[in-house]
Scaffold this motif. Structure first.
Motif, PDB file in Angstrom:
ATOM      1  N   PHE A 196      -0.246  -5.790  -2.697  1.00 32.38           N
ATOM      2  CA  PHE A 196       0.035  -4.437  -2.226  1.00 32.38           C
ATOM      3  C   PHE A 196      -0.400  -3.120  -3.228  1.00 32.38           C
ATOM      4  O   PHE A 196      -0.595  -2.352  -2.654  1.00 32.38           O
ATOM      5  CB  PHE A 196       1.415  -4.000  -1.736  1.00 32.38           C
ATOM      6  CG  PHE A 196       1.917  -3.140  -0.930  1.00 32.38           C
ATOM      7  CD1 PHE A 196       1.229  -2.997   0.295  1.00 32.38           C
ATOM      8  CD2 PHE A 196       2.571  -1.856  -1.615  1.00 32.38           C
ATOM      9  CE1 PHE A 196       1.444  -1.853   1.101  1.00 32.38           C
ATOM     10  CE2 PHE A 196       2.732  -0.626  -0.717  1.00 32.38           C
ATOM     11  CZ  PHE A 196       2.093  -0.532   0.537  1.00 32.38           C
ATOM     12  N   GLU A 197      -0.557  -3.658  -4.579  1.00 28.86           N
ATOM     13  CA  GLU A 197      -1.016  -2.624  -5.354  1.00 28.86           C
ATOM     14  C   GLU A 197      -2.233  -1.982  -5.193  1.00 28.86           C
ATOM     15  O   GLU A 197      -2.586  -0.866  -5.442  1.00 28.86           O
ATOM     16  CB  GLU A 197      -1.037  -3.228  -6.783  1.00 28.86           C
ATOM     17  CG  GLU A 197       0.478  -3.662  -7.444  1.00 28.86           C
ATOM     18  CD  GLU A 197       0.293  -5.106  -7.226  1.00 28.86           C
ATOM     19  OE1 GLU A 197       1.067  -5.765  -8.076  1.00 28.86           O
ATOM     20  OE2 GLU A 197       0.131  -5.717  -6.238  1.00 28.86           O
ATOM     21  N   ALA A 198      -2.925  -2.901  -4.301  1.00 30.84           N
ATOM     22  CA  ALA A 198      -4.516  -2.444  -3.850  1.00 30.84           C
ATOM     23  C   ALA A 198      -4.289  -1.115  -3.149  1.00 30.84           C
ATOM     24  O   ALA A 198      -5.316  -0.419  -3.258  1.00 30.84           O
ATOM     25  CB  ALA A 198      -5.209  -3.469  -3.226  1.00 30.84           C
ATOM     26  N   PHE A 199      -3.286  -0.752  -2.446  1.00 25.05           N
ATOM     27  CA  PHE A 199      -3.342   0.246  -1.843  1.00 25.05           C
ATOM     28  C   PHE A 199      -3.119   1.697  -2.784  1.00 25.05           C
ATOM     29  O   PHE A 199      -3.541   2.605  -2.285  1.00 25.05           O
ATOM     30  CB  PHE A 199      -2.051   0.565  -0.705  1.00 25.05           C
ATOM     31  CG  PHE A 199      -2.291  -0.361   0.551  1.00 25.05           C
ATOM     32  CD1 PHE A 199      -3.085   0.428   1.408  1.00 25.05           C
ATOM     33  CD2 PHE A 199      -1.510  -1.213   0.764  1.00 25.05           C
ATOM     34  CE1 PHE A 199      -3.467  -0.531   2.473  1.00 25.05           C
ATOM     35  CE2 PHE A 199      -1.710  -1.912   1.715  1.00 25.05           C
ATOM     36  CZ  PHE A 199      -2.680  -1.841   2.866  1.00 25.05           C
ATOM     37  N   GLU A 200      -2.620   1.454  -4.039  1.00 26.38           N
ATOM     38  CA  GLU A 200      -2.632   2.573  -4.783  1.00 26.38           C
ATOM     39  C   GLU A 200      -4.053   2.875  -5.363  1.00 26.38           C
ATOM     40  O   GLU A 200      -4.419   4.097  -5.398  1.00 26.38           O
ATOM     41  CB  GLU A 200      -1.776   2.003  -5.849  1.00 26.38           C
ATOM     42  CG  GLU A 200      -1.788   3.231  -7.354  1.00 26.38           C
ATOM     43  CD  GLU A 200      -1.360   2.693  -8.497  1.00 26.38           C
ATOM     44  OE1 GLU A 200      -0.553   3.655  -9.078  1.00 26.38           O
ATOM     45  OE2 GLU A 200      -1.713   1.736  -8.959  1.00 26.38           O
ATOM     46  N   SER A 201      -4.780   1.890  -5.436  1.00 24.66           N
ATOM     47  CA  SER A 201      -6.273   2.404  -5.837  1.00 24.66           C
ATOM     48  C   SER A 201      -7.170   2.670  -4.789  1.00 24.66           C
ATOM     49  O   SER A 201      -7.865   3.582  -4.710  1.00 24.66           O
ATOM     50  CB  SER A 201      -7.083   0.855  -6.090  1.00 24.66           C
ATOM     51  OG  SER A 201      -6.440   0.420  -7.405  1.00 24.66           O
ATOM     52  N   MET A 202      -6.722   2.426  -3.504  1.00 22.46           N
ATOM     53  CA  MET A 202      -7.409   3.134  -2.405  1.00 22.46           C
ATOM     54  C   MET A 202      -6.944   4.435  -2.122  1.00 22.46           C
ATOM     55  O   MET A 202      -7.987   5.504  -1.735  1.00 22.46           O
ATOM     56  CB  MET A 202      -6.921   2.492  -1.102  1.00 22.46           C
ATOM     57  CG  MET A 202      -7.414   0.849  -0.854  1.00 22.46           C
ATOM     58  SD  MET A 202      -6.954   0.186   0.648  1.00 22.46           S
ATOM     59  CE  MET A 202      -6.858  -1.658   0.098  1.00 22.46           C
TER      60      MET A 202
END
Length: 315
Positions: free
Chosen positions: A135-141
């Motif tokens: 779910f951390e990928a959303f921070e990068s998005m």
């Protein structure tokens, strides 16, 4: 591990935790599962469907696969496609609107049109459990402008106001370290659980059962493997891979503690990339502790904080 792999062992307590705490009549339907890299998080998620009761339908989403097309419209449509695929696997057909239909008001299309249509196909009391892996990928998005900052408040809105919808957020310790307002708003309503290493019982089954009766482990060999790996799934499999290959070359069906000691060097070479990753992701304090551990570990006794402090004091 793929869903049909016979090498999955343990984790029953996590399946039970999710099943027992998912209640459509309350807000106990948001979970945050955190584990180190390669501790079997994805393997666990791919098996939720086999372990959860029929009224809980997990919808697995790999967040690293999202963000190819920017914007809330593309992401919410992708959520809808994952739900549609899971319903389709149960013989239930639902139409996912074309991307043009999502452009003007994607939140309304998802919450007011698609979700009610999906729930109408399911028996009363059914919960769609949205499982977000990495779910951390959303921070990068959000940081890269692929998604607006309003994405996180909208997710919280879904958690609080959507009937028959549950959420499982899964990631590494970075989930715990994120302190931005939109993260804290999201997670202060979640039930937290750590995905730890395998229990000694599950670890021993993973070592012995896949190769029995063709390969037998001496009790001392099994104990040494458990002590060396601490039940870490990735390192358990590296050690066992090394020992099975070694036994095949020697044409033996019995593994001793001596075999385990001999195989350690190759296991370390096989896991070098993972060790490098751990080092690269560590901050200066963590690196100092890792260095001290490497120098102190030959004592074969538990280490305590004061020993690290004494060792590092001269530096």
């Amino acid at each position: 591990l793929r869903k049909d792999s016979p090498l999955f062992y343990g984790r029953e307590e996590l399946f039970t935790f999710i099943a027992e705490h998912t209640d459509t009549q309350s807000q106990r339907n948001v979970f945050m599962l955190v584990g180190q890299r390669r501790t079997g998080k994805t393997s666990l998620l791919l098996r939720l469907e086999d372990w959860l009761p029929p009224h809980l339908i997990p919808v697995y989403i790999d967040c690293q696969s999202l963000g190819v097309s920017p914007g809330m419209a593309a992401v919410l449509q992708e959520f809808a496609w994952h739900i549609a695929d899971q319903l389709g696997a149960r013989g239930l057909d639902i139409t996912v609107p074309d991307i043009k239909a999502w452009q003007d008001d994607p939140a309304r299309v998802f919450q007011r049109e698609f979700l009610p249509a999906a729930r109408a196909l399911l028996p009363a009391g059914t919960t769609l459990l949205m499982v977000f892996d990495e779910f951390e990928a959303f921070e990068s998005m959000v940081a890269d402008g692929i998604l607006p900052r309003t994405f996180f408040p909208y997710m919280r809105h879904l958690m609080q106001h959507s009937t028959g919808l549950g959420f499982v957020f899964v990631g590494t310790r970075r989930l715990e370290e994120m302190s931005a307002d939109y993260w804290s708003v999201l997670f202060n309503i979640a039930l937290y659980r750590k995905i730890d290493f395998l229990s000694p019982e599950a670890a021993e089954r993973l070592i012995c059962e896949p190769v029995a009766p063709n390969l037998i482990y001496d009790d001392l060999a099994t104990d040494k493997i458990l002590r060396v790996t601490a039940g870490h799934p990735y390192f358990l499999q590296l050690v066992c891979y090394t020992l099975v290959k070694q036994a095949n070359l020697q044409k033996t069906g019995y593994v001793t503690i001596s075999d385990v000691n001999t195989g350690m060097d190759e296991m370390l070479r096989l896991g070098e990339v993972h060790f490098a990753f751990l080092w690269q992701r560590s901050n200066p304090t963590e690196r100092a502790v890792l260095v001290a551990t490497a120098h102190l570990m030959d004592r074969a006794v538990p280490l305590h904080p004061v020993e690290f402090t004494e060792y590092l004091q001269s530096y």
